[in-house]
Design an enzyme around this catalytic site. Structure first.
Site, PDB file in Angstrom:
ATOM      1  CD  GLU A 265      -3.039   5.766  15.495  1.00  0.00           C
ATOM      2  OE1 GLU A 265      -3.321   6.919  15.140  1.00  0.00           O
ATOM      3  OE2 GLU A 265      -2.972   4.817  14.698  1.00  0.00           O
TER       4      GLU A 265
ATOM      5  CE1 TYR B 212      -7.726   0.256   7.447  1.00  0.00           C
ATOM      6  CE2 TYR B 212      -7.564   0.839   5.144  1.00  0.00           C
ATOM      7  CZ  TYR B 212      -7.450   1.179   6.464  1.00  0.00           C
ATOM      8  OH  TYR B 212      -7.081   2.449   6.816  1.00  0.00           O
TER       9      TYR B 212
ATOM     10  NE  ARG C 141      -2.592  -5.161  16.326  1.00  0.00           N
ATOM     11  CZ  ARG C 141      -1.935  -5.153  17.478  1.00  0.00           C
ATOM     12  NH1 ARG C 141      -2.304  -5.960  18.465  1.00  0.00           N
ATOM     13  NH2 ARG C 141      -0.920  -4.339  17.658  1.00  0.00           N
TER      14      ARG C 141
ATOM     15  CG  ASP D 124      -8.461   4.209   2.433  1.00  0.00           C
ATOM     16  OD1 ASP D 124      -8.216   4.158   3.655  1.00  0.00           O
ATOM     17  OD2 ASP D 124      -7.576   4.142   1.566  1.00  0.00           O
TER      18      ASP D 124
ATOM     19  NE  ARG E 269      -1.229   6.475  12.576  1.00  0.00           N
ATOM     20  CZ  ARG E 269      -1.968   6.075  11.549  1.00  0.00           C
ATOM     21  NH1 ARG E 269      -1.703   6.482  10.338  1.00  0.00           N
ATOM     22  NH2 ARG E 269      -3.007   5.288  11.737  1.00  0.00           N
TER      23      ARG E 269
ATOM     24  NE  ARG F 153       4.389   9.344  -5.188  1.00  0.00           N
ATOM     25  CZ  ARG F 153       3.880   9.803  -4.069  1.00  0.00           C
ATOM     26  NH1 ARG F 153       4.614  10.518  -3.252  1.00  0.00           N
ATOM     27  NH2 ARG F 153       2.624   9.571  -3.777  1.00  0.00           N
TER      28      ARG F 153
ATOM     29  NE  ARG G  87      -2.979  -0.307   3.485  1.00  0.00           N
ATOM     30  CZ  ARG G  87      -3.399  -1.180   4.389  1.00  0.00           C
ATOM     31  NH1 ARG G  87      -4.041  -2.250   4.006  1.00  0.00           N
ATOM     32  NH2 ARG G  87      -3.207  -0.970   5.666  1.00  0.00           N
TER      33      ARG G  87
HETATM   34  P1  FAD Z   1     -17.822   3.074  11.184  1.00  0.00           P
HETATM   35  O1  FAD Z   1     -17.225   4.427  11.054  1.00  0.00           O
HETATM   36  O2  FAD Z   1     -17.205   2.133  12.140  1.00  0.00           O
HETATM   37  O3  FAD Z   1     -19.361   3.266  11.553  1.00  0.00           O
HETATM   38  C1  FAD Z   1     -20.175   2.233  12.056  1.00  0.00           C
HETATM   39  C2  FAD Z   1     -21.139   2.854  13.060  1.00  0.00           C
HETATM   40  O4  FAD Z   1     -22.088   1.862  13.458  1.00  0.00           O
HETATM   41  C3  FAD Z   1     -20.424   3.314  14.337  1.00  0.00           C
HETATM   42  O5  FAD Z   1     -20.780   4.648  14.619  1.00  0.00           O
HETATM   43  C4  FAD Z   1     -20.944   2.358  15.400  1.00  0.00           C
HETATM   44  O6  FAD Z   1     -21.030   2.950  16.683  1.00  0.00           O
HETATM   45  C5  FAD Z   1     -22.322   2.003  14.848  1.00  0.00           C
HETATM   46  N1  FAD Z   1     -22.840   0.735  15.345  1.00  0.00           N
HETATM   47  C6  FAD Z   1     -22.173  -0.467  15.363  1.00  0.00           C
HETATM   48  N2  FAD Z   1     -22.971  -1.411  15.918  1.00  0.00           N
HETATM   49  C7  FAD Z   1     -24.150  -0.810  16.246  1.00  0.00           C
HETATM   50  C8  FAD Z   1     -25.343  -1.266  16.861  1.00  0.00           C
HETATM   51  N3  FAD Z   1     -25.489  -2.542  17.269  1.00  0.00           N
HETATM   52  N4  FAD Z   1     -26.351  -0.385  17.052  1.00  0.00           N
HETATM   53  C9  FAD Z   1     -26.219   0.923  16.670  1.00  0.00           C
HETATM   54  N5  FAD Z   1     -25.097   1.400  16.094  1.00  0.00           N
HETATM   55  C10 FAD Z   1     -24.082   0.552  15.877  1.00  0.00           C
HETATM   56  N6  FAD Z   1      -9.842   6.193   5.682  1.00  0.00           N
HETATM   57  C11 FAD Z   1      -9.396   7.134   4.808  1.00  0.00           C
HETATM   58  O7  FAD Z   1      -9.941   7.260   3.714  1.00  0.00           O
HETATM   59  N7  FAD Z   1      -8.352   7.959   5.150  1.00  0.00           N
HETATM   60  C12 FAD Z   1      -7.708   7.884   6.339  1.00  0.00           C
HETATM   61  O8  FAD Z   1      -6.775   8.639   6.596  1.00  0.00           O
HETATM   62  C13 FAD Z   1      -8.157   6.898   7.272  1.00  0.00           C
HETATM   63  N8  FAD Z   1      -7.555   6.782   8.462  1.00  0.00           N
HETATM   64  C14 FAD Z   1      -7.989   5.848   9.338  1.00  0.00           C
HETATM   65  C15 FAD Z   1      -7.338   5.752  10.564  1.00  0.00           C
HETATM   66  C16 FAD Z   1      -7.748   4.808  11.480  1.00  0.00           C
HETATM   67  C17 FAD Z   1      -7.047   4.708  12.802  1.00  0.00           C
HETATM   68  C18 FAD Z   1      -8.819   3.913  11.153  1.00  0.00           C
HETATM   69  C19 FAD Z   1      -9.259   2.862  12.124  1.00  0.00           C
HETATM   70  C20 FAD Z   1      -9.478   4.015   9.943  1.00  0.00           C
HETATM   71  C21 FAD Z   1      -9.069   4.973   9.014  1.00  0.00           C
HETATM   72  N9  FAD Z   1      -9.717   5.127   7.787  1.00  0.00           N
HETATM   73  C22 FAD Z   1      -9.255   6.061   6.896  1.00  0.00           C
HETATM   74  C23 FAD Z   1     -10.904   4.291   7.435  1.00  0.00           C
HETATM   75  C24 FAD Z   1     -12.258   4.974   7.825  1.00  0.00           C
HETATM   76  O9  FAD Z   1     -12.292   5.165   9.222  1.00  0.00           O
HETATM   77  C25 FAD Z   1     -13.411   4.069   7.389  1.00  0.00           C
HETATM   78  O10 FAD Z   1     -13.351   3.843   6.002  1.00  0.00           O
HETATM   79  C26 FAD Z   1     -14.828   4.616   7.685  1.00  0.00           C
HETATM   80  O11 FAD Z   1     -14.893   5.337   8.868  1.00  0.00           O
HETATM   81  C27 FAD Z   1     -15.771   3.435   7.766  1.00  0.00           C
HETATM   82  O12 FAD Z   1     -17.114   3.848   7.891  1.00  0.00           O
HETATM   83  P2  FAD Z   1     -18.217   2.770   8.281  1.00  0.00           P
HETATM   84  O13 FAD Z   1     -19.539   3.475   8.236  1.00  0.00           O
HETATM   85  O14 FAD Z   1     -18.064   1.547   7.489  1.00  0.00           O
HETATM   86  O15 FAD Z   1     -17.856   2.329   9.786  1.00  0.00           O
HETATM   87  N1  UDP Z   2       4.248   1.464   7.410  1.00  0.00           N
HETATM   88  C1  UDP Z   2       5.565   1.454   7.808  1.00  0.00           C
HETATM   89  N2  UDP Z   2       6.139   2.610   8.267  1.00  0.00           N
HETATM   90  C2  UDP Z   2       5.440   3.768   8.333  1.00  0.00           C
HETATM   91  C3  UDP Z   2       4.094   3.783   7.914  1.00  0.00           C
HETATM   92  C4  UDP Z   2       3.522   2.596   7.465  1.00  0.00           C
HETATM   93  O1  UDP Z   2       6.217   0.416   7.770  1.00  0.00           O
HETATM   94  O2  UDP Z   2       6.006   4.788   8.768  1.00  0.00           O
HETATM   95  C5  UDP Z   2       3.670   0.180   6.921  1.00  0.00           C
HETATM   96  C6  UDP Z   2       3.025  -0.623   8.035  1.00  0.00           C
HETATM   97  O3  UDP Z   2       3.269  -2.002   7.753  1.00  0.00           O
HETATM   98  C7  UDP Z   2       1.551  -0.325   7.877  1.00  0.00           C
HETATM   99  C8  UDP Z   2       1.444  -0.220   6.360  1.00  0.00           C
HETATM  100  O4  UDP Z   2       2.676   0.399   5.960  1.00  0.00           O
HETATM  101  O5  UDP Z   2       0.752  -1.349   8.393  1.00  0.00           O
HETATM  102  C9  UDP Z   2       0.290   0.621   5.866  1.00  0.00           C
HETATM  103  O6  UDP Z   2       0.364   1.898   6.455  1.00  0.00           O
HETATM  104  P1  UDP Z   2      -0.720   3.000   6.174  1.00  0.00           P
HETATM  105  O7  UDP Z   2      -0.342   4.213   6.943  1.00  0.00           O
HETATM  106  O8  UDP Z   2      -0.912   3.126   4.703  1.00  0.00           O
HETATM  107  O9  UDP Z   2      -2.037   2.301   6.692  1.00  0.00           O
HETATM  108  P2  UDP Z   2      -3.099   2.606   7.811  1.00  0.00           P
HETATM  109  O10 UDP Z   2      -2.403   2.492   9.130  1.00  0.00           O
HETATM  110  O11 UDP Z   2      -3.644   3.968   7.545  1.00  0.00           O
HETATM  111  O12 UDP Z   2      -4.041   1.503   7.555  1.00  0.00           O
END
Ligand code: FAD
Ligand code: UDP
Length: 368
Positions: free
Chosen positions: A301, A349, A249, A351, A280, A176, A172
């Site tokens: 984090e 997973y 996780r 985005d 982070r 570059r 992922r």
């Molecule tokens: P969720 O956001 O999990 O929404 C599900 C909702 O359902 C929650 O509010 C939950 O409380 C509710 N729910 C669950 N069970 C019940 C129940 N029984 N009754 C009522 N409500 C319920 N994506 C990006 O594009 N860019 C990023 O930089 C990025 N960074 C991320 C960083 C982290 C640490 C993580 C974990 C994810 C990241 N993502 C990122 C991914 C992004 O968070 C998800 O794609 C998106 O939020 C998923 O939306 P969702 O609606 O599927 O799930």
């Molecule tokens: N990663 C790494 N070093 C970094 C950032 C990311 O080795 O400084 C690796 C790590 O294995 C991670 C993967 O790249 O699980 C994907 O990272 P990214 O930030 O794209 O994913 P996210 O945590 O947002 O899912």
């Protein structure tokens, strides 16, 4: 039936589906078990700064329709994700690009110089197909970068040795041979001005919403009030874990308000070594170019194993969990009036843009 759709969860999947259905004149109820909307993209205003409560979220996409859709609710700024990576007393640009290579090796100025080093280091993988993340990383950028910027971060993130992790995780990350610190390759990128909560508020505008309401507290009642249910909670929980539990996780966040204007000079700094346990540090004000606030909010984090009561953040896509998820997906065939969507319900997973795209596709399939 009182509603056409009962939407379980107000994250991006639920909010997109609800918004599209409402626009079509459907009667929609959204229930959310948390005390706020937005799922994991929720931002909370602390000291005038929009804090990404569930981890840093940067919107990036190649889908023009998804970009136009989110921009129809709120304006996005020009934020470009360019994380820094710290290891010991060294700091590098991410993703791996000419800025990184020229700092790692002090005789690197041109792409040819960088390739000379990388190709030399890649020789240890000559003729071998990468079988795990370590081998994949070495065949991409060589051992020096693997040991400084990948090994520690990845092992903290997944709590496993890089030799026991699948190669695809590291694919992922872009590599570059130009001086370009943009973490993403997509055409469109930015952060909603005013925070993500504002975006979801606008998406849910005019839609009936019940917070602090868990679907599982009264499934029978909810099944009776709507023609269809859109379920965005965890897949295994819907089926009462009858085939066993899927693994995830989780993350712990430690957020601090500091009496200083600029703590680390960047929104995201990765800590890629084992000398600290966090992966982070996020300084939230930099997502919105805020240099005015007298204070700053930072979040450490810490990745951790999922335990009951925690949030489910990352799917563990090994073969054992993939197989279990598939078995659950077979059970969905018996739930004719339920649509399973989003990261938790699809055990995928995703985005943010993919979640919106998937909800759009799902709604359009409904119309057909
Ligand atoms: P969720 O956001 O999990 O929404 C599900 C909702 O359902 C929650 O509010 C939950 O409380 C509710 N729910 C669950 N069970 C019940 C129940 N029984 N009754 C009522 N409500 C319920 N994506 C990006 O594009 N860019 C990023 O930089 C990025 N960074 C991320 C960083 C982290 C640490 C993580 C974990 C994810 C990241 N993502 C990122 C991914 C992004 O968070 C998800 O794609 C998106 O939020 C998923 O939306 P969702 O609606 O599927 O799930
Ligand atoms: N990663 C790494 N070093 C970094 C950032 C990311 O080795 O400084 C690796 C790590 O294995 C991670 C993967 O790249 O699980 C994907 O990272 P990214 O930030 O794209 O994913 P996210 O945590 O947002 O899912």
């Amino acid at each position: 039936m009182k509603y056409d759709y009962l939407i379980v969860g107000s994250g991006l999947f639920g909010a997109t589906f609800a918004n599209l259905a409402k626009k079509d004149g459907k009667k929609v109820l959204v229930i959310e078990k948390r005390n706020h909307i937005g799922g994991n993209i929720y931002t909370e205003n602390i000291e005038g700064i929009n804090v990404h409560k569930y981890g840093a979220h940067i919107f990036h996409t190649d889908y023009k329709d998804v970009w136009d859709y989110v921009n129809s609710f709120v304006e996005f700024n020009r934020y470009t994700n360019s994380p820094m990576a710290r290891i010991g007393d060294e700091i590098y640009n991410m993703p791996f690009n000419m800025n990184t290579f020229s700092k790692i090796w002090n005789d690197v100025f041109t792409p040819t110089d960088a390739l000379r080093h990388i190709n030399e280091e890649k020789k240890e993988m000559a003729g071998k197909e990468p079988q795990n993340l370590e081998e994949q990383a070495i065949s991409l950028v060589g051992r020096t970068i693997y040991e400084k910027l990948i090994k520690g971060y990845t092992e903290k993130q997944w709590n496993r040795d890089c030799k026991d992790l699948p190669a695809f995780i590291i694919k992922r990350l872009p590599v570059r041979l130009i001086y370009d610190n943009n973490y993403f390759n997509d055409k469109y990128q930015g952060i909603p001005i005013g925070g993500y909560t504002k975006l979801v508020e606008k998406m849910l505008d005019g839609i009936e919403l019940k917070l602090n309401t868990n679907f599982f507290d009264d499934v029978e009642k909810y099944k009776k009030i709507a023609t269809k249910i859109v379920y965005t909670g965890p897949l295994d929980e819907y089926f009462n874990y009858c085939l066993g539990k899927l693994e995830w996780r989780s993350l712990k966040f430690d957020t601090k308000v500091l009496n200083e204007t600029n703590y680390q000079g960047n929104a995201v700094v990765n800590y890629t070594g084992h000398e600290v346990e966090y992966t982070r540090v996020i300084e939230h004000k930099h997502f919105e170019f805020d240099m005015e606030s007298p204070k700053t909010v930072i979040t450490f984090e810490y990745p951790c194993d999922y335990e009951d009561g925690m949030e489910k953040y990352y799917t563990l896509n090994d073969s054992k969990n993939e197989e279990l998820a598939l078995k659950y997906k077979k059970l969905e065939e018996n739930e004719k009036n339920v649509i399973f969507g989003g990261r938790l319900a699809e055990y995928k997973y995703y985005d943010m843009d993919d979640v919106i795209k998937s909800a759009m596709t799902c709604y359009n399939t409904e119309l057909d």
